[in-house]
Write an enzyme that holds these catalytic residues in place. Sequence first.
Site, PDB file in Angstrom:
ATOM      1  N   CYS A   1      -5.378  -3.225   3.324  1.00 37.83           N
ATOM      2  CA  CYS A   1      -5.080  -3.022   4.528  1.00 37.83           C
ATOM      3  C   CYS A   1      -6.026  -3.219   5.488  1.00 37.83           C
ATOM      4  CB  CYS A   1      -4.208  -1.648   4.863  1.00 37.83           C
ATOM      5  SG  CYS A   1      -3.190  -1.469   6.420  1.00 37.83           S
TER       6      CYS A   1
ATOM      7  N   GLU B   1       0.829  -1.287   0.163  1.00 40.42           N
ATOM      8  CA  GLU B   1       0.019   0.044  -0.158  1.00 40.42           C
ATOM      9  C   GLU B   1       0.876   1.238  -0.069  1.00 40.42           C
ATOM     10  OE1 GLU B   1      -3.628   1.837   2.562  1.00 40.42           O
ATOM     11  OE2 GLU B   1      -2.290   0.445   3.765  1.00 40.42           O
TER      12      GLU B   1
ATOM     13  N   LYS C   1     -10.246   1.125  -1.712  1.00 42.95           N
ATOM     14  CA  LYS C   1     -10.444   0.665  -0.251  1.00 42.95           C
ATOM     15  C   LYS C   1     -11.716   1.224   0.239  1.00 42.95           C
ATOM     16  CE  LYS C   1      -7.292   1.242   3.902  1.00 42.95           C
ATOM     17  NZ  LYS C   1      -6.148   1.899   4.354  1.00 42.95           N
TER      18      LYS C   1
END
Length: 509
Positions: free
Chosen positions: A373, A264, A339
Amino acid sequence: MSPEELHLQMRNLREDDYPQLKLLMDSVYDDIGGAWEQHTIRKLITEFPEGQICLEDGGKIVGVALTVKVTYDRFSNPHRYDDLLGKKETILNEKDGDALYGLDVLIHPEYRGYRLGRRLYDARKELCMQHNLKAILAGGRIVNYHKYAKEMTASQYLEKVHRREIYDPILTFQLANDFSVKRLLGKYLPEDKKSKGYATLLEWNNFLYEASDTFINSRSRNVRVGAVQWQMRTVDSVEQMLRQVEYFVDALSSYKSDFALFPEFFNAPLMGLTDQSQQMEAIRFLAGFTERFKREMSQMAVSYNVNIITGSMPLLEGDSLYNVSYLCHRDGTVNEQRKLHITPHEKSDWVIEGGDKVAVFQTDAGRVGILICYDVEFPELGRLMAEEGLEILFVPFWTDTRNAYLRVRHCAQARAVENECYVVICGSVGNLPEVESLDVQYAQSSVFSPSDFAFPHDAVMSETTPNTEMLMFSDLNLDELRYLHNEGSVTNLKDRRTDLYDVTRKFNF
């Protein structure tokens, strides 16, 4: 007879076994005509020798399974036993058939209780998988039905056997060996008085079946993933960073990786090229390079023949900023995954917004998904992806401390277990004090598997040295997942109580 006295061996039938086979069949099938004629068995052995299996104990045949190839579409529909027969009691074997048909399984009466029938059924299943056939079909007698025929229909009898309210030696055994009842067959074998002419059409599906018929179209089930545990370092230009990216892509390609995963925000050092007094302006400056990284990493995917997951980068659309990962296929196609769950830091300092959908992507090396993440800490997303056939989940992450890293690691490992898939996590390392938010890094990239016998004892396929720039490789067998889904010690996906709970989505894949 005690187990210590047994000397069992499995092999294929030979024509000179017929005298023993006849004695066995006459004994077991005394109510439906006894043994096949010798020319019938000879034809089976000649045309499909692998399908004729026997168990012997010290030279004595004590178990037999007779099998032919058939066309699935024909025999998965209603039929009679006579449809398998040709002239003079020959059994029809279709050389190019796409399914097996189980004719007979016989166990010598003196050898019952040793689960020898299960061995023969397992051998049939292995044969089906080796020949890449769709399924095993069989017409199963219901030999205890005559005891209940006056008080219930054959369909009711099947239901009670299925619920274990009635024991049927053949059907109960077949259900215990993962066969399912497709339908009831009437007048299947009229001379079978015990079954009143009925039979069950049974099916075992080959979960490894691949329909591809050419080498070009076939897909390997062995996949190599590679990940770059990226060192954050000062850079002077975008070109310098892209050269570093290409170096790692070239290295991963040299090791024949099917996938290359970056962390990321791996290109965040580029924020060092601008004034960082305003973090929101710095991240938007970084977003100005995203289209170029996407384009050039897509070209690398084609040039180096490796599917690249680009870690993640900021994407500016109008006034809205997103955290986006791209999947650059080696055929030139590009997919994106935004995300969904945004951390407090991303919200407050960078004003990043969350995406609104999660997807599973078909690649030439399996069905894959990406969770960036924080997203992996929300189990609903992994479950939705599992329902769409997810095989490998890629998790690019960026964490500063070990406790933050462990949140990602433990949740990723849970996703692998509960969704019966592989999970690859990849982060960045090194300290870059001159760039805001890059002053501390912690990562140990890893590949996690489900937790069962086919996988490592700790369910960790591979992992890097913590906080050291390096490449990580792992070879993943996707067929092991299919075994797990069907025959694992536990089968999480199959055993979910969807009658009690479910995960719903407010978007379309």
